[in-house]
Design a protein around this motif. Sequence first.
Motif, mmCIF file in Angstrom:
data_model
loop_
_atom_site.group_PDB
_atom_site.id
_atom_site.type_symbol
_atom_site.label_atom_id
_atom_site.label_comp_id
_atom_site.label_asym_id
_atom_site.label_seq_id
_atom_site.Cartn_x
_atom_site.Cartn_y
_atom_site.Cartn_z
ATOM 1 N N LYS A 43 0.709 -1.245 -0.157
ATOM 2 C CA LYS A 43 -0.135 0.016 -0.042
ATOM 3 C C LYS A 43 0.837 1.097 -0.121
ATOM 4 O O LYS A 43 1.951 1.252 0.369
ATOM 5 N N MET A 44 0.521 2.437 -0.343
ATOM 6 C CA MET A 44 0.853 3.496 -0.341
ATOM 7 C C MET A 44 0.005 4.690 0.055
ATOM 8 O O MET A 44 -1.130 4.813 -0.381
ATOM 9 N N GLU A 45 0.550 5.462 1.025
ATOM 10 C CA GLU A 45 -0.416 6.449 1.681
ATOM 11 C C GLU A 45 -0.095 7.857 0.826
ATOM 12 O O GLU A 45 0.952 7.964 0.340
ATOM 13 N N THR A 46 -1.163 8.509 0.452
ATOM 14 C CA THR A 46 -1.218 9.740 -0.247
ATOM 15 C C THR A 46 -1.911 10.746 0.915
ATOM 16 O O THR A 46 -2.146 10.370 1.979
ATOM 17 N N ASP A 47 -1.632 12.034 0.539
ATOM 18 C CA ASP A 47 -2.524 12.916 1.805
ATOM 19 C C ASP A 47 -3.960 12.603 2.011
ATOM 20 O O ASP A 47 -4.464 12.597 3.309
ATOM 21 N N THR A 48 -4.818 12.114 1.198
ATOM 22 C CA THR A 48 -6.116 11.707 1.248
ATOM 23 C C THR A 48 -6.383 10.312 1.263
ATOM 24 O O THR A 48 -7.279 9.899 1.928
ATOM 25 N N HIS A 49 -5.690 9.634 0.403
ATOM 26 C CA HIS A 49 -6.210 8.258 0.074
ATOM 27 C C HIS A 49 -4.969 7.087 0.349
ATOM 28 O O HIS A 49 -3.886 7.739 0.257
#
Length: 214
Positions: free
Chosen positions: A118-124
């Motif tokens: 998984k990879m985290e973005t600011d919102t998703h």
Amino acid sequence: MNINAFNNLSYGVYIITTWDEERPTGCTANCAMQITAEPATIAISIHHDNYTNKCIEKSGRFAISILGVKSNPSIIGTFGFQSGKKVNKFDSVKYDVFSNMPIVTDGCAYLVCDVINKMETDTHTVFLGKVMDADVLSEDDSMTYSYYHNVIKGKSPQNAPTYIATERIKENKTDKYVCSICNYEYNGDIPFEDLPDDYICPICKQPKSVFKKQ
Ligand SMILES: Cc1cc2nc3c(=O)[nH]c(=O)nc-3n(C[C@H](O)[C@H](O)[C@H](O)COP(=O)(O)O)c2cc1C
């Protein structure tokens, strides 16, 4: 940057499902894509505030029910405009269990995935899933995101990754009225069409009729 370009990206309409302990749950999503063939890998993008995000994180699995043009559009609303934290979405939507995952019966195909990264973005969170099972449920054409918007006349809520682009495109549409005499661009708060008929261009003083929509 011309944000109207985002409008040319293509998507489908999916129900991402998983388990909340013993309870099936999930949410509507348009962001899902196959990123490798061997092994078959899928990426989905799920908002941090969506209850589905926490449930996928916990269970380590998700399934994608691919909706068809003949799927009941109310399924999109049931899964897309309320949270599984508060309601049992599957109380009103029929499902089958394939490879131990809940699958919407009214979809045209499904994929079952194990989360492998998984990879985290600011919102998703972008979850990567290795496809463990897949099957076709009907021969109906799958529903595209543009079909959902243009034919069903559906909308997307704030947590959809494409929401902001859509809203800004809307703003752009009401803003783009250009005076054909002096190129003054109307950027007012109210839609150009709602201006009084005696509105005049503040720069060249020509009438409203010389403005052209772009
Ligand atoms: C057409 C449509 C597309 C959507 N696409 C996404 C998406 O790709 N990712 C996402 O996180 N939310 C998306 N949403 C929003 C979620 O479905 C919505 O926030 C839902 O209520 C979350 O439910 P939950 O809290 O039970 O997870 C979409 C909604 C609609 C109607």
